[in-house]
Motif scaffolding. Sequence first.
Motif, short mmCIF file in Angstrom:
data_model
loop_
_atom_site.label_atom_id
_atom_site.label_comp_id
_atom_site.label_asym_id
_atom_site.label_seq_id
_atom_site.Cartn_x
_atom_site.Cartn_y
_atom_site.Cartn_z
N THR A 81 -12.76 8.69 -11.86
CA THR A 81 -12.78 9.37 -10.17
C THR A 81 -10.72 9.68 -10.54
O THR A 81 -10.37 8.79 -10.80
N SER A 82 -9.61 10.45 -9.89
CA SER A 82 -8.59 10.82 -10.34
C SER A 82 -8.09 10.12 -9.07
O SER A 82 -7.78 11.07 -7.89
N VAL A 83 -6.52 9.62 -8.54
CA VAL A 83 -6.01 9.14 -7.62
C VAL A 83 -4.97 9.87 -7.48
O VAL A 83 -4.00 9.19 -8.40
N GLU A 84 -3.54 11.03 -7.16
CA GLU A 84 -2.86 10.95 -7.02
C GLU A 84 -2.11 11.17 -5.84
O GLU A 84 -2.17 11.77 -5.00
N SER A 85 -0.18 10.35 -6.37
CA SER A 85 0.10 10.17 -5.03
C SER A 85 0.42 11.31 -4.39
O SER A 85 1.51 12.52 -4.80
N ILE A 86 0.91 11.19 -3.28
CA ILE A 86 1.35 12.31 -2.73
C ILE A 86 2.71 11.62 -1.51
O ILE A 86 2.36 11.25 -0.37
N VAL A 87 3.40 10.76 -2.26
CA VAL A 87 4.02 10.01 -1.56
C VAL A 87 5.74 10.25 -2.36
O VAL A 87 6.06 10.60 -2.49
N VAL A 111 -7.48 15.64 0.22
CA VAL A 111 -6.92 15.03 0.63
C VAL A 111 -6.50 14.40 1.49
O VAL A 111 -7.00 15.21 3.00
N GLU A 112 -6.18 13.62 1.87
CA GLU A 112 -4.86 12.91 2.51
C GLU A 112 -3.40 13.62 2.78
O GLU A 112 -2.79 11.96 1.44
N SER A 113 -2.99 13.94 2.94
CA SER A 113 -1.35 13.72 2.97
C SER A 113 -0.72 14.56 4.21
O SER A 113 -1.22 13.24 4.99
N ASP A 114 0.65 14.61 4.08
CA ASP A 114 1.52 13.27 4.76
C ASP A 114 2.01 14.29 5.99
O ASP A 114 1.15 15.82 6.41
N SER A 115 1.49 14.02 7.49
CA SER A 115 1.21 14.58 8.61
C SER A 115 2.34 14.75 9.28
O SER A 115 2.17 14.88 10.20
N GLY A 116 3.71 14.55 8.81
CA GLY A 116 4.85 14.53 9.65
C GLY A 116 5.63 13.26 9.75
O GLY A 116 5.52 12.86 8.83
N LYS A 117 6.16 13.65 10.53
CA LYS A 117 7.88 12.75 10.92
C LYS A 117 7.09 11.18 11.11
O LYS A 117 6.10 11.30 11.73
N GLY A 118 7.16 10.53 10.36
CA GLY A 118 6.67 8.59 10.46
C GLY A 118 5.68 8.18 9.16
O GLY A 118 5.16 7.03 9.13
N ASP A 119 4.56 9.99 8.71
CA ASP A 119 4.17 9.60 7.68
C ASP A 119 3.90 10.43 6.39
O ASP A 119 4.26 11.24 6.50
N SER A 120 4.56 8.93 5.69
CA SER A 120 5.53 9.60 4.38
C SER A 120 4.25 8.93 3.56
O SER A 120 5.06 9.07 1.96
N SER A 121 2.97 9.52 3.62
CA SER A 121 1.97 9.01 2.83
C SER A 121 1.50 9.45 2.52
O SER A 121 0.71 10.41 3.50
N GLY A 122 0.37 9.54 1.12
CA GLY A 122 -0.95 10.38 0.85
C GLY A 122 -1.34 10.76 -0.06
O GLY A 122 -0.64 9.83 -0.87
N ILE A 123 -2.12 10.94 -0.56
CA ILE A 123 -3.33 10.85 -1.87
C ILE A 123 -3.99 12.25 -2.20
O ILE A 123 -4.80 12.92 -0.75
N PHE A 124 -4.53 12.72 -3.06
CA PHE A 124 -5.18 13.98 -3.85
C PHE A 124 -5.76 12.97 -4.50
O PHE A 124 -5.50 12.65 -5.43
N ILE A 125 -8.15 13.08 -4.26
CA ILE A 125 -8.47 12.53 -4.60
C ILE A 125 -9.39 13.35 -5.39
O ILE A 125 -9.74 14.33 -4.50
#
Length: 146
Positions: free
Chosen positions: A27-33, A125-139
């Motif tokens: 598994t590769s986990v790449e940060s979307i932060v 992917v669980e990505s940035d969903s807008g204002k107030g959510d600055s995190s996510g990952i691409f797995i």
Amino acid sequence: MKKSIFSVLLIICGAISLSAQEFKVITSVESIVSSGLGRSRIIDGNEEKDYAEFTSTQTEDDNTRNKSKRDEIRVKDFDETKLLNFFNIAGIRFQNIAANDALISSKINAMVADGWELAFVTSAVESDSGKGDSSGIFITRYIFKR
């Protein structure tokens, strides 16, 4: 003579095709932060686990909760390869993506050299969903077989 050689080859091919296949997931986990604060890794578990040890069957007559302990399920023996995050303070960093591609390719090539065949690749992917959510990952899960 030709018939006996053909028969022996047929038996050998049949025996080879009857052998069980083995699968392995990398598994590769790449940060979307933003600002590069996340953690990105390739994870390769070295422990074998038997799913049946942690599985319960629910029925109408017996709906006993699965009592598996998290620390029994957890894998403590794994390889962790550091990857770079997609973002840095200035924004998306394409050099980081190219570096990750090189490292992931290297891992895939090493697995193939070890006799594994890349059978499937799946990602989410669980990505940035807008204002107030600055995190996510691409797995991405790389499923190998041999």
